[in-house]
Each structure stands twice: as C-alpha cells, then as structure tokens.
Design a protein around this motif. Structure first.
Motif, PDB file in Angstrom:
ATOM      1  N   ILE A 130     -56.237 -38.987 -20.308  1.00  0.00           N
ATOM      2  CA  ILE A 130     -55.284 -38.130 -21.050  1.00  0.00           C
ATOM      3  C   ILE A 130     -55.595 -38.348 -22.486  1.00  0.00           C
ATOM      4  O   ILE A 130     -55.917 -37.117 -23.160  1.00  0.00           O
ATOM      5  N   VAL A 131     -56.117 -39.361 -22.914  1.00  0.00           N
ATOM      6  CA  VAL A 131     -56.586 -39.432 -24.399  1.00  0.00           C
ATOM      7  C   VAL A 131     -57.806 -38.719 -24.565  1.00  0.00           C
ATOM      8  O   VAL A 131     -57.794 -37.906 -25.768  1.00  0.00           O
ATOM      9  N   ASP A 132     -58.819 -38.710 -23.583  1.00  0.00           N
ATOM     10  CA  ASP A 132     -59.851 -37.811 -23.599  1.00  0.00           C
ATOM     11  C   ASP A 132     -59.602 -36.166 -23.662  1.00  0.00           C
ATOM     12  O   ASP A 132     -60.111 -35.356 -24.586  1.00  0.00           O
ATOM     13  N   ARG A 145     -56.711 -29.439 -22.955  1.00  0.00           N
ATOM     14  CA  ARG A 145     -55.799 -30.291 -23.675  1.00  0.00           C
ATOM     15  C   ARG A 145     -54.304 -29.864 -23.232  1.00  0.00           C
ATOM     16  O   ARG A 145     -53.588 -30.949 -23.034  1.00  0.00           O
ATOM     17  N   GLU A 146     -54.031 -28.713 -22.432  1.00  0.00           N
ATOM     18  CA  GLU A 146     -52.759 -28.431 -22.147  1.00  0.00           C
ATOM     19  C   GLU A 146     -52.477 -29.190 -20.879  1.00  0.00           C
ATOM     20  O   GLU A 146     -51.445 -29.893 -20.661  1.00  0.00           O
ATOM     21  N   LEU A 192     -56.664 -34.773 -24.506  1.00  0.00           N
ATOM     22  CA  LEU A 192     -56.118 -34.633 -25.857  1.00  0.00           C
ATOM     23  C   LEU A 192     -56.954 -34.410 -27.067  1.00  0.00           C
ATOM     24  O   LEU A 192     -56.869 -33.562 -27.946  1.00  0.00           O
ATOM     25  N   ARG A 193     -57.971 -34.999 -26.777  1.00  0.00           N
ATOM     26  CA  ARG A 193     -59.230 -34.780 -27.959  1.00  0.00           C
ATOM     27  C   ARG A 193     -60.095 -33.646 -27.649  1.00  0.00           C
ATOM     28  O   ARG A 193     -61.075 -33.410 -28.458  1.00  0.00           O
ATOM     29  N   MET A 229     -51.904 -32.784 -22.087  1.00  0.00           N
ATOM     30  CA  MET A 229     -50.538 -32.730 -22.481  1.00  0.00           C
ATOM     31  C   MET A 229     -49.323 -33.019 -21.401  1.00  0.00           C
ATOM     32  O   MET A 229     -48.323 -33.702 -21.337  1.00  0.00           O
ATOM     33  N   LEU A 230     -49.654 -32.005 -20.346  1.00  0.00           N
ATOM     34  CA  LEU A 230     -48.704 -31.981 -19.072  1.00  0.00           C
ATOM     35  C   LEU A 230     -48.818 -33.316 -18.712  1.00  0.00           C
ATOM     36  O   LEU A 230     -47.893 -34.030 -18.121  1.00  0.00           O
ATOM     37  N   LYS A 231     -49.907 -33.764 -18.263  1.00  0.00           N
ATOM     38  CA  LYS A 231     -50.182 -35.317 -17.874  1.00  0.00           C
ATOM     39  C   LYS A 231     -49.331 -36.437 -18.607  1.00  0.00           C
ATOM     40  O   LYS A 231     -48.700 -37.260 -18.134  1.00  0.00           O
ATOM     41  N   ALA A 232     -49.586 -36.195 -20.110  1.00  0.00           N
ATOM     42  CA  ALA A 232     -48.654 -37.182 -20.772  1.00  0.00           C
ATOM     43  C   ALA A 232     -47.348 -37.175 -20.623  1.00  0.00           C
ATOM     44  O   ALA A 232     -46.715 -38.075 -20.704  1.00  0.00           O
ATOM     45  N   LEU A 233     -46.729 -35.886 -20.335  1.00  0.00           N
ATOM     46  CA  LEU A 233     -45.343 -35.385 -20.299  1.00  0.00           C
ATOM     47  C   LEU A 233     -44.911 -36.203 -19.047  1.00  0.00           C
ATOM     48  O   LEU A 233     -43.598 -36.215 -18.453  1.00  0.00           O
ATOM     49  N   GLY A 234     -45.927 -36.590 -18.105  1.00  0.00           N
ATOM     50  CA  GLY A 234     -45.413 -37.229 -16.810  1.00  0.00           C
ATOM     51  C   GLY A 234     -45.947 -36.300 -15.345  1.00  0.00           C
ATOM     52  O   GLY A 234     -45.439 -36.633 -14.425  1.00  0.00           O
ATOM     53  N   PHE A 235     -46.455 -34.904 -15.678  1.00  0.00           N
ATOM     54  CA  PHE A 235     -46.818 -34.252 -14.669  1.00  0.00           C
ATOM     55  C   PHE A 235     -48.256 -35.102 -13.956  1.00  0.00           C
ATOM     56  O   PHE A 235     -48.868 -35.615 -14.812  1.00  0.00           O
ATOM     57  N   ARG A 236     -48.027 -35.178 -12.498  1.00  0.00           N
ATOM     58  CA  ARG A 236     -49.375 -35.845 -11.870  1.00  0.00           C
ATOM     59  C   ARG A 236     -50.220 -34.824 -11.296  1.00  0.00           C
ATOM     60  O   ARG A 236     -50.271 -33.541 -11.236  1.00  0.00           O
TER      61      ARG A 236
END
Lengths: 227, 386
Positions: B378-380, B287-288, B382-383, B291-298
């Motif tokens: 990302i959505v998977d 999940r972390e 985060l869940r 989250m990092l990918k959601a923030l823009g980390f690649r």
C-alpha cells in the motif's frame, strides 16, 4: 485517559536495491484516546512511516504497535484490511479521490465494506458531507471542486464509517493558506465535537498549532516531548 | 455504489482508448470467426460426405473411367442397398468462371442414393422421362437465375460439342451443409452421343456410388467390391464418401493448416490488445487501488474491479465482432468460389467459440494488472507516480 495507540520500540528498515535503509529506530509513543497529535520533522525523518505503521498499512521490522488494545502486527493481511475499514479514517495529501466518481460516491466507498443498507449508507454519506460543509456538492466530481473542497470530500470519506482514529498525511500540503485553515478547523472540530483521535503528519507549523501534542522526529528518532 | 457501478464508471473513464480497444477486439473476433467459418465450411464439405455411402473408382485415379459392366457386379455385392453410377462431365456454362459440378447420372436412382437432394415427384418424373433433362441445385438456380423449363447450353470440354439441357428440376438442400451447386443429367444422353461421336469412350462410367444397408460394415463391403476387380485392367478403390471427399481435398490441407495457425495468432492479438489497455489503465490508477486497499478493500475486490472492466470491454468487443462476422460472411459468402465451398455459413459453434474466447481472454488479460495491484505494498502504491 485510555490509551488509543501504543507504539513500543518500533523500528522500520526498508530494503531498496539490496540496500537496507533504516527509517525508524526504536520509536515508542503512547497516544491517548481523543488526542490530536501532530508529527513533525524534516523529509526522511520517518514521520509518514510512523503514521503508516499506526494505520496498519505498513508493518514494523521490530517492535509492536497496539491500537485500541489490539496488536495489529499479529494480524494477517485480510484481518488487517477489515480492521482498517472499521477503525481508521485516512486523509491523504493529494486527496486520492476517484475522479470518475461524484463526491457522494467517493464518500460512499468505505461503506461498501459494511453491512449497511442502501438507506443507512445514504444517511451516513449525507451526514458526513454535511459535517464537512459540502451537502450541496454531492453530485460534483472532483474536477468540479476546488482543492480545499476535494480535501473536505476526502475528510468526509474518512469519517463515513465513523472510525475512532483518523490519520492524516500532510492534509494541508497541497492547499493554499485559506483552504488549509478551513481543513485544520474542520479536523479540530472532528477532534473536539466527535472525539476522534487524530494523528497528523505535517511540515507546516501553523497546521501543527491546531494539535494538542506536537512530536518531532529526526533521522528515525522520536525526539522527547517539547524538543 | 456497488461493484458493478464502480466497474462501469472505470470502463467509461477513457472513452477513446476503450472504444479503440473494443474496435480492435471486434475486428480480431470477426477475423477469427471468419477464419473459423472457412475451416468449418471446408469441414462441412467433407462431413457432408456420408459414411454409409461408398464411392468406387479406378484404383489409380478417379479421372480414369470404369467399365459400365462394373456397376452390375458391384450391385450384387453383399450389403449394398442402392447404387448409382456417375460421370464427371465438366464443360463451360456461359463463362469459364461459372464453375459448378456437372455430372451424368442415372436419373431414376440418383435421388434414392442422395436423399439430401430434395426434388418433387413431378420434377423427378420429368427428369427420368426426358432424355436431355437436367436437375440443378437451388444455389445454382439462384446464382444464374435458372427456372424450370429453361434451356441450359453447356460447351463441352472433356466431351466436346454443344450440349443442350432442359431444366426439369431444381433440387432443394435437405440440410444446411448439403451442396446446392450440382447439376445432374442422364448418363444415357451422354452415352448416346459418345456412341456416335467417340465410340471408344462410350459405355464407361466415372465412379459408382453405393448406399449400404443399415448396420453394414463399410470396410468389409469396400474390400469385397475391390476384390472382385483384382488383376483386372481397371482395379478399383472403394471407400466411404467422406474418405473420398477428404482425399479429394487433401492437396489444400497446407492452406488450412495455415488458417488454423492464423486463427490462434488472432487470439494472441486479442489478448495483447486488451492486456495492453488494462495494464495502461490500471497502472494509471495504482494510487487509487492503494488508497482502496488502505480503506480496507481486499484482493477479491480488486479482482472484481479490474477483471470486471476487462471482461466488459471484451464482452462489448465480442458482441460487435460477432455482428461484423455475420455481415462479413454474408459478403464473403457471395463471392467465395463454390467449387471450394459449396456451403459457406457460420456454424453455431463459431459464434459460441468467437464470443466466449473473447470474453475468456478478457478475464485472462486482467491477470497481470490484478497481480500487480494486489501484490504492491500500500505504501509503495500511494507513492506511485506512474
């Protein structure tokens, strides 16, 4: 008022174990800049999916999502990641803070992707934490903070890069009533004082009361305004 | 905050788990290094054999002696620079456990043929001039606390009786892989007793070692030597000293093949220990990472975070492992049988290979976790509920 987000005939179908599950059906919505929108609906109605599509962390099966005039569906993964880092602030139900990092370091995370100097980053982090009222908790790790304080750190992280849009998925879902009110007041402040466009998914009617616009979804359909 | 700090923070997240992993890697690295040390020490024994020295022995087996007259004939062969004949003596020094090679030789020639055994001029003179003098290697002198002037009594087995030798020299090893466990004494001393007690065994030599002139073709000289004794009662076989050593140790080759296989298995163990830790750690953090990918980390950021952590764990484990290896080799080296390993040391390549393979495996162990976390939506992520 300028349109910040334009969702046109968006549909989303998930495939799980070879079964197609439609989650959104031809949803269209326009969100003006500086608005505070709450998306409500029962579980499985597609509100989080719609939020994810707007935030660019999921892709629609059909239709088009434009944010600040950019069609985010046409971007590749790398461009989309860069775009998110500049334009979107994320607030999650369970905060998603990194437990081994201090509040300061958690807030600094999205700034790692910017070309800011260390001093500029420091200023951004301190300002963000001051806005959420945690200037005196910078050195604390998440387990040294209450749930409400952790969510405030997450909000500070969401605004650290000064994005125009903040997406919040059940930001009060894991909080008691008092902390939930503090968070909603803070989001309201971000919207009013700092002009942030906020799209929030919530089950909680008292949280939704803080939004200017409340839209309901049901079984993947966006219900008409006022429904 | 930067990538290094993030990696360090993650590395310290589960101290007990990572300490156990580091210890696991350290033990595996030291075991790998120890096995490699066995192999390299073994090879060093063979490699110590020169390619510009020939050993001429009986064609059937080197346990059969050659007539003394062969030495003169061999010496006249084209391409030969120096010659020395030797004879295996055997015997027991104080206890049967105290094995080290004891050989009769030509005192005036042995150190010309074997310049890697270094003795002083005075010691050499004394060795030549005193009939029952002997020279021992520094390793043997150290092991048995032998000093110049000491009397060494050897109970003969191949050549029965009590044999007294006076230590007139202690040779030093020129190189690290030079054997320091040998004892040499005069062949004349042996032959004199044989002439008295067992005349039929006298005037025989065990083998002849020849040093070739520079640029000489060893195969051609070997052939030339052996051709001189074709159809004689004692046909010869000449080969380079290295080939001779190799054939001498060949019967143990299966053991060393097994050691080689074990060392490869140990590399697999390092990979599994570290891979398991990294899979567990990153799975807990799915999940972390989402989250990092959601923030823009690649993907490249995730590679740095995950591989960095894995490599740091491997790096620390490798450093401790190499330290343990050093201590283990010190300990094992003291008890290892000298007849198999006259030299037992950690080759520089063993340090390098043990250390770098562990660090490399650190990188490899992160491939699966990196792949999982970069590929997951990302959505998977985060869940994800681990």
């Amino acid at each position: 008022m300028t349109t910040a987000i334009k969702v046109e005939n968006v549909s989303k179908t998930y495939t799980r174990d070879k079964m197609s599950v439609p989650v959104l059906n031809n949803v269209s919505i326009e969100i003006p800049e500086g608005e505070f929108v709450a998306l409500m609906g029962p579980s499985g109605s597609g509100k989080t999916t719609l939020l994810n599509l707007i935030a660019g962390i999921d892709r629609p099966t059909g239709g088009r999502v434009s944010v600040q005039g950019e069609d985010i569906g046409t971007m590749n993964e790398s461009s989309l990641a860069k775009w998110r880092s500049r334009n979107i602030g994320f607030i999650f139900q369970f905060y998603n803070l990194i437990p081994v990092l201090t509040a300061y370091e958690n807030v600094e995370l999205p700034l790692m992707l910017t070309p800011l100097s260390k001093a500029q980053r420091k200023q951004q982090v301190e300002t963000s934490l001051a806005i959420v009222g945690l200037a005196d908790r910078m050195k604390h790790t998440p387990n040294q903070l209450s749930g409400g304080q952790q969510q405030r750190v997450a909000i500070a992280r969401a605004i650290a890069t000064d994005p125009n849009i903040i997406v919040a998925d059940e930001p009060t879902g894991d909080l008691d009533k008092k902390s939930a009110l503090e968070i909603m007041t803070l989001l309201e402040r971000l919207n009013k004082e700092f002009g942030k466009t906020i799209i929030m998914v919530t089950h909680d009617p008292s949280a939704a009361e803080h939004a200017h616009i409340v839209r309901h979804l049901d079984k993947g359909d966006l219900l008409p305004e006022g429904a | 905050m930067n990538t290094t700090r993030m990696v360090m923070k993650n590395t310290l997240r589960h101290p007990l788990r990572n300490i156990l992993t580091i210890l696991g890697i350290a033990i595996a690295v030291s075991a790998f290094g120890l096995l490699r040390t066995v192999l390299t020490s073994w090879d060093a024994g063979i490699e110590a054999g020169s390619v510009d020295r020939l050993v001429t022995r009986d064609a059937v087996s080197f346990i059969f002696p050659l007539p003394l007259a062969y030495a003169d004939k061999i010496e006249k062969t084209e391409g030969i620079d120096k010659l020395c004949y030797l004879n295996w003596f055997g015997g027991v020094y104080k206890d049967k456990q105290n094995f080290f090679p004891r050989m009769a030789c030509q005192p005036d020639r042995i150190f010309d043929v074997y310049p890697e055994y270094v003795v002083s001029t005075q010691e050499r003179e004394a060795f030549i001039n005193e009939r029952n003098a002997c020279v021992v290697g520094e390793s043997i002198a150290q092991q048995f606390n032998i000093k110049l002037g000491d009397l060494m009594t050897v109970e003969g087995d191949i050549y029965p009786g009590k044999w007294d030798f006076v230590v007139r020299g202690i040779y030093k090893r020129r190189d690290q892989n030079t054997d320091g466990t040998q004892m040499f004494f005069s062949w004349v001393y042996l032959n004199e007793r044989l002439l008295q007690d067992a005349p039929s065994r006298a005037n025989k030599i065990g083998w002849v070692v020849t040093k070739l002139k520079p640029g000489t073709n060893s195969a051609a000289v070997s052939k030339a030597i052996d051709n001189q004794f074709i159809n004689s009662s004692a046909e010869t076989k000449s080969e380079t000293e290295r080939a001779f050593n190799q054939s001498f140790f060949e019967s143990y080759s299966a053991i060393f093949t097994a050691i080689r296989i074990m060392s490869i298995l140990i590399i697999g163990i390092i990979l599994m220990v570290l891979g398991n830790t990294m899979i567990m750690s990153t799975r807990e953090r799915t999940r972390e990472y989402a989250m990092l990918k959601a923030l823009g980390f690649r993907g490249n950021h995730l590679v740095a975070f995950i591989a960095g952590e894995s490599i740091i764990i491997a790096f620390i484990g490798a450093i401790i492992g190499v330290g343990m290896l050093y201590l283990m080799v010190l300990g094992v080296g003291a008890v290892v049988p000298k007849q198999f390993f006259p030299v037992f040391f950690i080759a520089p390549s063993t340090y390098i290979i043990s250390f770098s393979s562990a660090v490399l495996l650190g990188g490899l162990a992160s491939i699966l976790p990196v792949w999982h976390n970069t590929k997951i939506q990302i959505v998977d992520g985060l869940r994800f509920n681990g």
